[in-house]
Design an enzyme around this catalytic site. Structure first.
Site, PDB file in Angstrom:
ATOM      1  N   LEU A 181       8.669  -2.711   2.241  1.00  0.00           N
ATOM      2  CA  LEU A 181       7.261  -2.597   2.603  1.00  0.00           C
ATOM      3  C   LEU A 181       6.799  -1.234   2.105  1.00  0.00           C
ATOM      4  CD1 LEU A 181       7.152  -3.869   6.312  1.00  0.00           C
ATOM      5  CD2 LEU A 181       6.490  -5.134   4.257  1.00  0.00           C
ATOM      6  N   ASP A 182       5.532  -1.144   1.694  1.00  0.00           N
ATOM      7  CA  ASP A 182       5.001   0.150   1.286  1.00  0.00           C
ATOM      8  C   ASP A 182       5.079   1.141   2.445  1.00  0.00           C
ATOM      9  OD1 ASP A 182       4.320  -0.887  -1.197  1.00  0.00           O
ATOM     10  OD2 ASP A 182       2.310  -1.451  -0.547  1.00  0.00           O
ATOM     11  N   LYS A 183       5.066   2.402   2.118  1.00  0.00           N
ATOM     12  CA  LYS A 183       5.166   3.457   3.122  1.00  0.00           C
ATOM     13  C   LYS A 183       4.171   3.266   4.257  1.00  0.00           C
ATOM     14  CE  LYS A 183       4.564   8.461   3.701  1.00  0.00           C
ATOM     15  NZ  LYS A 183       4.279   9.753   3.021  1.00  0.00           N
ATOM     16  N   THR A 185       2.476   0.561   5.106  1.00  0.00           N
ATOM     17  CA  THR A 185       2.411  -0.783   5.680  1.00  0.00           C
ATOM     18  C   THR A 185       3.408  -0.865   6.833  1.00  0.00           C
ATOM     19  OG1 THR A 185       1.795  -1.797   3.564  1.00  0.00           O
ATOM     20  CG2 THR A 185       2.724  -3.248   5.239  1.00  0.00           C
ATOM     21  N   ARG A 286      -2.471  -5.917  -1.673  1.00  0.00           N
ATOM     22  CA  ARG A 286      -3.464  -4.869  -1.926  1.00  0.00           C
ATOM     23  C   ARG A 286      -4.232  -5.145  -3.218  1.00  0.00           C
ATOM     24  NH1 ARG A 286       0.244   0.358  -1.594  1.00  0.00           N
ATOM     25  NH2 ARG A 286      -1.754   1.443  -1.903  1.00  0.00           N
TER      26      ARG A 286
END
Length: 358
Positions: A181-183, A185, A286
């Site tokens: 997961l992105d930082k 998120t 996104r």
């Protein structure tokens, strides 16, 4: 002759070779990180090397001589030691990389830990574990936590926390992490606890048999059909290599990507959307939401801005489901959005009951 009698045995961190050199274990559809760290990760304490240059070394540049004498470390790491004054030539620091070595020079090298060298060390960081058995665990990742060490984030990552929490994690590539997961998120992730399960989970993800659902808080009220499917390929933005974009595969490299969107609630300022991934491309939700004209709240990279009191991108991994690769049991997990996102929804007067999606 060169005297290497004082060369100590280097303490190797368990599992480090698998993390760095195990290219077959790279995460599906994710950004790779740290491949230049090489063997530098082996240093956990300062070590000393004492070398006496011989005739074969005479005339070599100092940085090339160091690479010859200490071959298990990268040239960039050794050059950094030179800049830090950690290399003494005849008792003096400050020699340049281009300085010429002379036969008989006494060279002392302090092998200091770098940020990269400590990237794969255990750190006692609390984790929200929502499920665990002998084969895997489900983590509810907080916003702000990086999943895997990378430039700018060499510590404090999920990987560091897993290494401290589970002794078996050190024996697995990437401590058992199989997706990211992105930082910024938040939400659910699955992590393997043993190798066969890890391999099975990677195959499930590749076969699109791991079902991942998110909620996104985005700018502008939703219009048109309540459900929409975006099936536009995603690749590096040819105008900005730091971000991803919808691309024309006839002109730019990329990969097929599909996301299903369903409106949950509208507000005057924006919307709450349920997102279902069919592929796992970097920044997929996104990028696809921005392509619809609905950039996520606070997602500056793709056209969003802070709103509703939320200052990190409005994206949460709400639901995760798959057939357990060992027991064969169908399993699913649900994690409501954290307080910052829940408060943002309230600030926009969005009161949708997300428990209905569990």
């Amino acid at each position: 002759m060169r005297d290497q009698s004082q060369r100590p045995t280097l303490p190797i961190q368990a599992g480090s070779v698998g993390f760095i050199h195990g290219r077959q274990d790279s995460l599906p559809d994710g950004d790779d990180a740290g491949e230049d760290a090489a063997a530098d990760i082996a240093i956990s304490e300062w070590e000393s090397r004492a070398i006496t240059a011989d005739m074969a070394d005479h005339g070599l540049r100092l940085d090339k001589a160091l690479a010859k004498w200490v071959p298990e470390f990268s040239r960039s790491y050794l050059q950094a030691l030179l800049e830090q004054g950690a290399v003494l030539v005849n008792g003096k620091a400050g020699s340049k990389a281009s300085a010429k070595v002379k036969a008989g020079d006494a060279v002392a090298v302090e092998l200091r830990p770098t940020q990269q060298s400590q990237a794969f060390l255990p750190q006692d960081i609390p984790l929200d574990v929502v499920y665990e058995d002998a084969y895997l665990c489900i983590i509810n990742k907080p916003a702000g936590m990086v999943v895997h060490p990378a430039p700018g984030n060499w510590s404090g990552t999920l990987l560091n926390a897993l290494l401290a929490r589970d002794a078996k994690a050190a024996q697995l590539p990437r401590a058992g992490i199989v997706h990211r997961l992105d930082k910024d998120t938040s939400g659910l992730m699955v992590v393997a606890r043993e190798r066969q399960t890890m391999d099975a989970l990677v195959k499930l993800i590749a076969a699109r048999d791991v079902h991942r659902n998110y909620v996104a808080l985005a700018h502008k009220p939703w219009s048109g059909d309540a459900t929409k499917t975006v099936a536009h390929p995603i690749g590096r933005d040819p105008r900005n290599r730091l971000r991803m974009a919808v691309v024309d595969l006839a002109q730019h490299p990329g990969k097929a990507a599909r996301t299903d969107f369903r409106l949950l609630a509208n507000a005057d300022e924006g919307c709450l959307v349920y997102c279902s991934l069919h592929t796992g491309r970097t920044h997929q939700i996104r990028v696809h939401m921005a392509s619809l004209g609905h950039p996520l709240v606070a997602d500056a990279l793709y056209g969003g801005s802070a709103a509703a009191g939320l200052e990190r991108q409005g994206l949460h991994a709400l639901r995760l489901a798959f057939v357990h690769p060992v027991t064969g049991q169908g399993m699913s997990w649900f994690a409501p959005p954290p307080q910052d996102m829940a408060q943002a929804m309230e600030n926009w007067d969005i009161r949708y009951n997300l428990q209905e999606l569990a």
